[in-house]
Design a protein around this motif. Structure first.
Motif, PDB file in Angstrom:
ATOM      1  N   ILE A  10      -4.728  29.640  37.998  1.00  0.00           N
ATOM      2  CA  ILE A  10      -6.061  30.202  38.228  1.00  0.00           C
ATOM      3  C   ILE A  10      -7.030  29.532  37.262  1.00  0.00           C
ATOM      4  O   ILE A  10      -6.750  29.426  36.063  1.00  0.00           O
ATOM      5  N   GLY A  11      -8.135  29.071  37.784  1.00  0.00           N
ATOM      6  CA  GLY A  11      -9.077  28.331  36.954  1.00  0.00           C
ATOM      7  C   GLY A  11     -10.516  28.647  37.292  1.00  0.00           C
ATOM      8  O   GLY A  11     -10.822  29.450  38.174  1.00  0.00           O
ATOM      9  N   ILE A  12     -11.411  28.015  36.539  1.00  0.00           N
ATOM     10  CA  ILE A  12     -12.846  28.077  36.784  1.00  0.00           C
ATOM     11  C   ILE A  12     -13.250  26.750  37.413  1.00  0.00           C
ATOM     12  O   ILE A  12     -12.953  25.680  36.864  1.00  0.00           O
ATOM     13  N   PHE A  13     -13.914  26.813  38.559  1.00  0.00           N
ATOM     14  CA  PHE A  13     -14.229  25.610  39.325  1.00  0.00           C
ATOM     15  C   PHE A  13     -15.704  25.584  39.697  1.00  0.00           C
ATOM     16  O   PHE A  13     -16.343  26.635  39.832  1.00  0.00           O
ATOM     17  N   GLN A  14     -16.217  24.369  39.869  1.00  0.00           N
ATOM     18  CA  GLN A  14     -17.588  24.190  40.321  1.00  0.00           C
ATOM     19  C   GLN A  14     -17.568  23.374  41.603  1.00  0.00           C
ATOM     20  O   GLN A  14     -16.951  22.307  41.673  1.00  0.00           O
ATOM     21  N   LYS A  63      -5.378  21.837  48.822  1.00  0.00           N
ATOM     22  CA  LYS A  63      -6.626  21.299  49.346  1.00  0.00           C
ATOM     23  C   LYS A  63      -7.752  22.328  49.366  1.00  0.00           C
ATOM     24  O   LYS A  63      -8.784  22.103  50.003  1.00  0.00           O
ATOM     25  N   GLU A  64      -7.539  23.460  48.678  1.00  0.00           N
ATOM     26  CA  GLU A  64      -8.534  24.517  48.722  1.00  0.00           C
ATOM     27  C   GLU A  64      -8.409  25.412  47.501  1.00  0.00           C
ATOM     28  O   GLU A  64      -7.391  25.382  46.795  1.00  0.00           O
ATOM     29  N   LEU A  65      -9.454  26.194  47.261  1.00  0.00           N
ATOM     30  CA  LEU A  65      -9.423  27.235  46.242  1.00  0.00           C
ATOM     31  C   LEU A  65      -9.067  28.543  46.931  1.00  0.00           C
ATOM     32  O   LEU A  65      -9.680  28.913  47.928  1.00  0.00           O
ATOM     33  N   ILE A  66      -8.078  29.247  46.380  1.00  0.00           N
ATOM     34  CA  ILE A  66      -7.471  30.381  47.067  1.00  0.00           C
ATOM     35  C   ILE A  66      -7.969  31.692  46.473  1.00  0.00           C
ATOM     36  O   ILE A  66      -7.969  31.883  45.257  1.00  0.00           O
ATOM     37  N   SER A  67      -8.378  32.624  47.359  1.00  0.00           N
ATOM     38  CA  SER A  67      -8.746  33.984  46.961  1.00  0.00           C
ATOM     39  C   SER A  67      -7.514  34.873  47.044  1.00  0.00           C
ATOM     40  O   SER A  67      -6.793  34.848  48.041  1.00  0.00           O
ATOM     41  N   LEU A  68      -7.262  35.672  46.013  1.00  0.00           N
ATOM     42  CA  LEU A  68      -6.118  36.584  46.032  1.00  0.00           C
ATOM     43  C   LEU A  68      -6.366  37.756  46.976  1.00  0.00           C
ATOM     44  O   LEU A  68      -5.431  38.298  47.571  1.00  0.00           O
ATOM     45  N   ASN A  99     -21.808  34.485  35.219  1.00  0.00           N
ATOM     46  CA  ASN A  99     -20.414  34.713  35.574  1.00  0.00           C
ATOM     47  C   ASN A  99     -19.856  33.704  36.563  1.00  0.00           C
ATOM     48  O   ASN A  99     -20.587  33.080  37.327  1.00  0.00           O
ATOM     49  N   ALA A 100     -18.535  33.616  36.574  1.00  0.00           N
ATOM     50  CA  ALA A 100     -17.834  32.885  37.615  1.00  0.00           C
ATOM     51  C   ALA A 100     -17.638  33.833  38.780  1.00  0.00           C
ATOM     52  O   ALA A 100     -17.199  34.960  38.606  1.00  0.00           O
ATOM     53  N   SER A 101     -17.976  33.391  39.977  1.00  0.00           N
ATOM     54  CA  SER A 101     -17.934  34.288  41.121  1.00  0.00           C
ATOM     55  C   SER A 101     -16.520  34.447  41.652  1.00  0.00           C
ATOM     56  O   SER A 101     -15.825  33.478  41.915  1.00  0.00           O
ATOM     57  N   ALA A 102     -16.097  35.720  41.794  1.00  0.00           N
ATOM     58  CA  ALA A 102     -14.903  36.044  42.567  1.00  0.00           C
ATOM     59  C   ALA A 102     -15.414  36.578  43.888  1.00  0.00           C
ATOM     60  O   ALA A 102     -15.330  37.744  44.205  1.00  0.00           O
ATOM     61  N   ASN A 122     -17.683  38.010  38.640  1.00  0.00           N
ATOM     62  CA  ASN A 122     -18.631  38.648  39.544  1.00  0.00           C
ATOM     63  C   ASN A 122     -18.028  38.690  40.943  1.00  0.00           C
ATOM     64  O   ASN A 122     -17.826  37.658  41.572  1.00  0.00           O
ATOM     65  N   GLY A 123     -17.691  39.894  41.435  1.00  0.00           N
ATOM     66  CA  GLY A 123     -17.122  40.013  42.770  1.00  0.00           C
ATOM     67  C   GLY A 123     -15.674  40.454  42.744  1.00  0.00           C
ATOM     68  O   GLY A 123     -15.101  40.713  41.684  1.00  0.00           O
ATOM     69  N   SER A 124     -15.058  40.524  43.931  1.00  0.00           N
ATOM     70  CA  SER A 124     -13.720  41.112  44.036  1.00  0.00           C
ATOM     71  C   SER A 124     -12.723  40.251  44.794  1.00  0.00           C
ATOM     72  O   SER A 124     -11.682  40.741  45.219  1.00  0.00           O
ATOM     73  N   SER A 125     -13.013  38.965  44.977  1.00  0.00           N
ATOM     74  CA  SER A 125     -12.101  38.134  45.756  1.00  0.00           C
ATOM     75  C   SER A 125     -10.795  37.845  45.022  1.00  0.00           C
ATOM     76  O   SER A 125      -9.844  37.359  45.633  1.00  0.00           O
ATOM     77  N   MET A 126     -10.744  38.135  43.708  1.00  0.00           N
ATOM     78  CA  MET A 126      -9.513  37.871  42.953  1.00  0.00           C
ATOM     79  C   MET A 126      -8.773  39.155  42.605  1.00  0.00           C
ATOM     80  O   MET A 126      -7.914  39.175  41.726  1.00  0.00           O
ATOM     81  N   GLU A 127      -9.130  40.271  43.266  1.00  0.00           N
ATOM     82  CA  GLU A 127      -8.342  41.488  43.097  1.00  0.00           C
ATOM     83  C   GLU A 127      -6.965  41.287  43.724  1.00  0.00           C
ATOM     84  O   GLU A 127      -6.831  40.576  44.722  1.00  0.00           O
TER      85      GLU A 127
END
Length: 241
Positions: A196-200, A213-218, A133-136, A169-174
């Protein structure tokens, strides 16, 4: 004593903070706090994780309740949780996926033997589905790029650019995406700020919103992740199943 009180009692007995147990079961602290306040109810999968981490059973959590918050008997709950606990991560993914798809089928068509509701039929097509999974949340190691299986999706116009699916996987994008959701992704390295995307990053895979300049958690309970020279875009999230 209500379910929420029993939950708190079990947590305190083993010495976990709310933040610690929330991290162990893969939800936000605010989500878990809602369980203990009685303002939110965990789903069946989360209840299984709670029982496992707190070392309690359904009889303890609901011994003062007349019914569960869902239509399961005590015996059914015990039976399901015991089997679920014995599965490995791959098995749990399969169970969760099957439950979601069967629930969706019944909601769309009704139970077998019952009168079906009219629905708009779409042709189906196969795409690759990645169980890794992609981690949220705090990041999930990218082990390889091989899909675990193929799944069918409706060949709707809005899904025409979807090339693969990946779990959350996880809840950071709720509240947009919940733990266990299956995301539909367009394989592209070109996405815009705000998408919203999938990033490595550093060999870890995330689902996040792209910032300057960052990946943002909702979910504000989670920190944003600074972009660095290792950052790569793996796709744009089109929707979810």
């Amino acid at each position: 004593m209500a379910f929420a009180d029993r939950l708190k009692e079990a947590r305190l007995k083993i010495g976990y903070t709310q933040e610690q147990i929330a991290e162990k079961i893969g939800v936000a602290k605010s989500t878990y706090t809602g369980y203990e306040k009685g303002t939110r109810e965990p789903n069946v999968n989360t209840i299984g994780r709670l029982m496992e981490e707190l070392n309690v059973d359904a009889n303890f959590l609901w011994q003062d309740e007349t019914t569960f918050p869902f239509e399961l008997t005590y015996d059914e709950m015990e039976h399901l949780v015991k089997k679920y606990r014995n599965l490995d991560d791959h098995g749990k993914e399969l169970v969760n996926f099957t439950l979601d798809k069967e629930t969706e089928r019944i909601e769309c068509y009704g139970k077998l033997g019952e009168a079906s509701r009219p629905v708009t039929a779409f042709p189906m097509r196969l795409i690759s589905y990645y169980f890794k999974n992609a981690s949220a949340g705090t990041g999930q190691l990218v082990i390889d790029n091989l899909p675990d299986k193929d799944i069918e999706i409706p060949d709707k116009p809005e899904y025409r650019n979807v090339s693969y699916a990946i779990g959350v996987n996880g809840s950071s994008m709720e509240p947009a995406f919940q733990d266990g959701d299956i995301l539909l992704v367009e394989a592209t390295q070109e996405i815009e700020v705000g998408d919203i995307g999938i990033f490595q990053i550093n060999n870890e895979c995330f689902v996040k919103k792209l910032g300057e300049k960052e990946l943002i958690s909702l979910n504000k309970d989670y920190k944003n992740i600074p972009l660095d020279e290792t950052a790569a875009t793996l796709g744009k999230v089109i929707g979810k199943l």
